[in-house]
Design a protein around this motif. Structure first.
Motif, PDB file in Angstrom:
ATOM      1  N   ILE A  12       0.828  -1.060  -0.090  1.00 54.75           N
ATOM      2  CA  ILE A  12      -0.172   0.175   0.218  1.00 54.75           C
ATOM      3  C   ILE A  12       0.993   1.164   0.031  1.00 54.75           C
ATOM      4  O   ILE A  12       1.895   1.256   0.801  1.00 54.75           O
ATOM      5  CB  ILE A  12      -0.971  -0.142   1.269  1.00 54.75           C
ATOM      6  N   VAL A  13       0.423   2.178  -0.806  1.00 54.47           N
ATOM      7  CA  VAL A  13       1.246   3.559  -0.705  1.00 54.47           C
ATOM      8  C   VAL A  13       0.208   4.477  -0.226  1.00 54.47           C
ATOM      9  O   VAL A  13      -1.018   4.727  -0.621  1.00 54.47           O
ATOM     10  CB  VAL A  13       1.736   4.049  -2.083  1.00 54.47           C
ATOM     11  N   CYS A  18      -2.192  15.678  -1.834  1.00 51.59           N
ATOM     12  CA  CYS A  18      -2.480  15.669  -3.420  1.00 51.59           C
ATOM     13  C   CYS A  18      -2.170  16.745  -3.950  1.00 51.59           C
ATOM     14  O   CYS A  18      -2.697  17.978  -3.655  1.00 51.59           O
ATOM     15  CB  CYS A  18      -4.052  15.162  -3.561  1.00 51.59           C
ATOM     16  N   ARG A  19      -1.356  16.905  -4.966  1.00 54.99           N
ATOM     17  CA  ARG A  19      -1.091  18.098  -5.790  1.00 54.99           C
ATOM     18  C   ARG A  19      -2.120  18.776  -6.392  1.00 54.99           C
ATOM     19  O   ARG A  19      -2.190  20.018  -6.546  1.00 54.99           O
ATOM     20  CB  ARG A  19       0.112  17.845  -6.749  1.00 54.99           C
ATOM     21  N   SER A  29     -12.760  15.628 -10.215  1.00 54.09           N
ATOM     22  CA  SER A  29     -12.255  16.274 -11.496  1.00 54.09           C
ATOM     23  C   SER A  29     -10.713  15.154 -11.792  1.00 54.09           C
ATOM     24  O   SER A  29     -10.221  15.370 -12.940  1.00 54.09           O
ATOM     25  CB  SER A  29     -11.846  17.600 -11.683  1.00 54.09           C
ATOM     26  N   HIS A  30     -10.160  14.391 -10.787  1.00 58.56           N
ATOM     27  CA  HIS A  30      -9.051  13.718 -11.003  1.00 58.56           C
ATOM     28  C   HIS A  30      -8.881  12.719 -10.065  1.00 58.56           C
ATOM     29  O   HIS A  30      -9.518  12.298  -9.313  1.00 58.56           O
ATOM     30  CB  HIS A  30      -7.878  14.801 -10.530  1.00 58.56           C
ATOM     31  N   ASP A  31      -7.905  11.817 -10.384  1.00 62.54           N
ATOM     32  CA  ASP A  31      -7.684  10.685  -9.613  1.00 62.54           C
ATOM     33  C   ASP A  31      -6.907  11.315  -8.214  1.00 62.54           C
ATOM     34  O   ASP A  31      -5.772  11.486  -8.380  1.00 62.54           O
ATOM     35  CB  ASP A  31      -6.877   9.720 -10.350  1.00 62.54           C
ATOM     36  N   CYS A  32      -7.742  11.523  -7.272  1.00 65.97           N
ATOM     37  CA  CYS A  32      -7.116  12.045  -6.160  1.00 65.97           C
ATOM     38  C   CYS A  32      -6.024  10.953  -5.479  1.00 65.97           C
ATOM     39  O   CYS A  32      -6.336   9.914  -5.288  1.00 65.97           O
ATOM     40  CB  CYS A  32      -8.126  12.666  -5.117  1.00 65.97           C
ATOM     41  N   ARG A  33      -4.982  11.650  -5.092  1.00 65.34           N
ATOM     42  CA  ARG A  33      -3.886  10.621  -4.196  1.00 65.34           C
ATOM     43  C   ARG A  33      -4.130  10.825  -2.728  1.00 65.34           C
ATOM     44  O   ARG A  33      -3.763   9.870  -2.005  1.00 65.34           O
ATOM     45  CB  ARG A  33      -2.495  11.176  -4.424  1.00 65.34           C
ATOM     46  N   LEU A  34      -4.904  11.530  -2.142  1.00 64.10           N
ATOM     47  CA  LEU A  34      -5.054  11.980  -0.785  1.00 64.10           C
ATOM     48  C   LEU A  34      -5.791  10.572  -0.252  1.00 64.10           C
ATOM     49  O   LEU A  34      -6.808  10.373  -0.634  1.00 64.10           O
ATOM     50  CB  LEU A  34      -5.872  13.135  -0.416  1.00 64.10           C
ATOM     51  N   ASN A  35      -5.237   9.767   0.542  1.00 63.83           N
ATOM     52  CA  ASN A  35      -5.944   8.529   1.186  1.00 63.83           C
ATOM     53  C   ASN A  35      -5.595   8.136   2.624  1.00 63.83           C
ATOM     54  O   ASN A  35      -5.880   7.317   3.153  1.00 63.83           O
ATOM     55  CB  ASN A  35      -5.469   7.180   0.229  1.00 63.83           C
ATOM     56  N   VAL A 231      10.025  14.886  -3.985  1.00 63.92           N
ATOM     57  CA  VAL A 231       8.580  14.576  -3.551  1.00 63.92           C
ATOM     58  C   VAL A 231       7.991  14.137  -4.733  1.00 63.92           C
ATOM     59  O   VAL A 231       7.557  14.525  -5.921  1.00 63.92           O
ATOM     60  CB  VAL A 231       8.053  15.986  -3.180  1.00 63.92           C
ATOM     61  N   TYR A 232       7.668  12.691  -4.497  1.00 62.04           N
ATOM     62  CA  TYR A 232       6.986  11.851  -5.615  1.00 62.04           C
ATOM     63  C   TYR A 232       5.454  11.754  -5.130  1.00 62.04           C
ATOM     64  O   TYR A 232       4.504  11.353  -5.684  1.00 62.04           O
ATOM     65  CB  TYR A 232       7.524  10.765  -5.934  1.00 62.04           C
ATOM     66  N   GLY A 233       5.218  11.750  -3.648  1.00 61.78           N
ATOM     67  CA  GLY A 233       3.985  11.306  -2.985  1.00 61.78           C
ATOM     68  C   GLY A 233       2.750  11.947  -3.264  1.00 61.78           C
ATOM     69  O   GLY A 233       1.684  11.742  -2.857  1.00 61.78           O
ATOM     70  N   THR A 234       2.902  13.349  -4.050  1.00 60.29           N
ATOM     71  CA  THR A 234       1.329  13.848  -4.218  1.00 60.29           C
ATOM     72  C   THR A 234       0.898  13.855  -5.404  1.00 60.29           C
ATOM     73  O   THR A 234      -0.009  14.585  -6.040  1.00 60.29           O
ATOM     74  CB  THR A 234       1.994  15.572  -4.112  1.00 60.29           C
ATOM     75  N   SER A 235       1.613  12.692  -6.434  1.00 61.89           N
ATOM     76  CA  SER A 235       1.065  12.447  -7.801  1.00 61.89           C
ATOM     77  C   SER A 235       1.006  10.983  -7.958  1.00 61.89           C
ATOM     78  O   SER A 235       1.555  10.314  -6.926  1.00 61.89           O
ATOM     79  CB  SER A 235       1.828  13.119  -8.667  1.00 61.89           C
TER      80      SER A 235
END
Length: 534
Positions: A12-13, A18-19, A29-35, A231-235
């Motif tokens: 799991i990531v 989320c950017r 409107s987007h594939d949200c990364r905030l989980n 920083v890669y975790g916001t996308s």
């Protein structure tokens, strides 16, 4: 990750940002990364629950996690136990536990200023602790006794050492190599007894000698693709990078070509060639790491440890078996296999073993089609899913159950066994394949000294020459033995014992011709090296 297969079972990531959301876009409107919402410290326990309770792979196989091997993070373990409706066992990683010992010793040094507790002596005590674990794997009580004895050993009180050290062999001249005559401060003794007794009380947590090194290796691979200074975790980039590492771990470099095929893209001639080359190198590196060549430094270090704390006489964990002389107390155990064919990947249908009057025998449920040429020899056939011997149904067990039973049979003698068979080259290669399938190589290496082939030994004694003259049935006819049940593993083992008596082949002669695990590893390594060169 699986303990034996060392493959990723689930991952799991987690993202706290989320950017797109930070830029003002709506969640729809987007594939949200905030989980995940919470502190970074709470992430690990949250992820642990997700990976165990909500594991779709385990649920589809109707499997529950019974044992978790991890560091000594109690919050994650508590979260998993609170979320699951069944008991889960915790096994502590031996490397993290060893670090906890070192931390405790440095804490003593800092708080009490013990002069005898310096960097070298702390490393010495750490080695003692590591040996206590390594030499008593699977025996929590013995491990606890060994850990409790460490302070006494360090203070030159050897009454409970037994084979821990060589004091009993040289009581007048014995000295610790690192700490000389040993510690003398009585206050330090009390503190060490208190510290090591705490670890001894928890010996069941690390009695399996398990390690989470595969996970640490996996984490290092992830950091190489997603370094922490960027920083890669916001996308979606972080998820894609982690997914690639998981595929590389589970499938090898060929995953790139497979992924291109799934996307209807050309995998690329050179990409395919490069992937195959990387996978071969990876397998070769793994094979090399399991051979004696990789352990040459450990062999050099071994004697320097031996004079201080061997802990137990069993040195298999540190010295490759091939370098040890054969044990004159080893026992000869006769065994025989019946298989569904003559290839190296053939299923074992029957295994029998005998030591004195004590026998072990079992039939194994096949997973492959039985070859008629093999069935014509041993009389075993598969009819309506049931294994039959000469037309009668026989009780079968799975391969894993058979290997466990065989291991328990050998373990009961409390001595190293030399597995002996006629034309043993055929039998031991199939047996080792079966042991590897069941992930029991370490267990069998702890009870089996090696293998012995009686075919060349009897050939020297037999006056009959020619093709097939030294087959077991022909030898039985020479010895005037009943061959009615020949090619049944139980009968073949009994015949072999009587044939050896007839030709007066002694056990001492057999011991001198054993094929050790080290010889087998070297032979396999040479074959892999030849394949790589080709």
């Amino acid at each position: 990750m699986g303990r034996f297969g060392r493959k990723v079972l689930n991952y799991i990531v987690l993202h706290r940002k989320c950017r797109k959301c930070d830029l003002g876009y709506s969640k729809d409107s987007h594939d949200c990364r905030l989980n995940f919402v919470g502190t970074a410290k709470a992430m690990e326990s949250f992820a642990a629950v997700k990976l165990t309770k909500e594991n779709s792979l385990l649920a589809s196989c109707n499997v529950e996690i019974g044992i978790i091997i991890s560091d000594n993070d109690s919050s994650s373990m508590a979260a998993m136990r609170n979320s699951l409706d069944y008991e889960i066992v915790k096994q502590a990683d031996k490397n993290h536990t060893s670090k906890d010992v070192v931390s405790g010793l440095y804490k003593l040094q800092k708080n009490h200023k013990f002069k005898e507790l310096n960097t070298d002596s702390i490393q010495y005590l750490k080695k003692c602790f590591n040996y206590s674990i390594a030499q008593n794997i699977g025996h929590s009580e013995r491990m606890a006794d060994a850990i409790n004895n460490i302070p006494y050993h360090a203070f030159s009180m050897h009454r409970n050492c037994g084979s821990w050290c060589q004091y009993s062999a040289n009581p007048t001249t014995y000295r610790h190599k690192i700490i000389g005559q040993g510690f003398t401060d009585p206050h330090l003794f009390d503190k060490l007894v208190e510290l090591f007794s705490n670890f001894a009380d928890r010996s069941q947590q690390y009695s399996a000698g398990a390690t989470s090194n595969p996970n640490e290796s996996m984490n290092a691979s992830i950091v190489s693709r997603a370094p922490k200074n960027r920083v890669y975790g916001t996308s979606t980039s972080a998820d894609a990078r982690v997914a690639c590492i998981v595929l590389q771990k589970n499938e090898g470099e060929k995953y790139i070509c497979d992924l291109n095929n799934r996307l209807n893209c050309s995998p690329g001639k050179y990409t395919d060639k490069y992937g195959n080359k990387c996978d071969i190198i990876s397998k070769t590196r793994l094979t090399k790491s399991q051979t004696d060549l990789r352990k040459k430094h450990e062999l050099c270090e071994g004697p320097s440890y031996g004079t201080d704390c061997e802990l137990l006489q069993n040195l298999d964990a540190f010295v490759p078996i091939a370098s040890l002389p054969y044990d004159t107390d080893s026992i000869i155990v006769y065994f025989d296999l019946e298989t569904n064919g003559f290839s190296k990947t053939a299923d074992i249908l029957q295994i029998a073993a005998r030591y004195g009057d004590i026998e072990f025998a079992t039939y194994i449920q096949p997973t492959q089609v039985l070859k008629e040429e093999a069935s014509a020899v041993h009389g075993l056939r598969l009819l309506n899913g049931r294994l039959q011997f000469n037309g009668k149904n026989v009780e079968t067990v799975s391969l894993t159950e058979a290997m466990i039973g065989f291991y328990e049979f050998l373990h009961r003698f409390n001595k190293k066994c030399i597995l002996t068979a006629h034309n043993c080259t055929f039998d031991y290669t199939r047996l080792i394949m079966a042991i590897m399938k069941c992930f029991m190589m370490d267990r069998f290496q702890s009870v089996v000294e090696g293998f012995c082939d009686t075919l060349p030994l009897i050939s020297k004694c037999n006056k009959e020459k020619g093709k097939g003259a030294n087959k077991l049935t022909n030898l039985a006819n020479i010895c005037k033995l009943n061959i009615e049940n020949a090619h049944n593993a139980v009968a073949d083992v009994q015949m072999l014992q009587e044939i050896l008596l007839h030709f007066k082949v002694s056990e001492n002669v057999m011991r001198k011709t054993i094929i050790t695990w080290g010889m087998i590893k070297k032979k396999k390594h040479r074959k892999n090296k030849i394949k790589l060169i080709k």
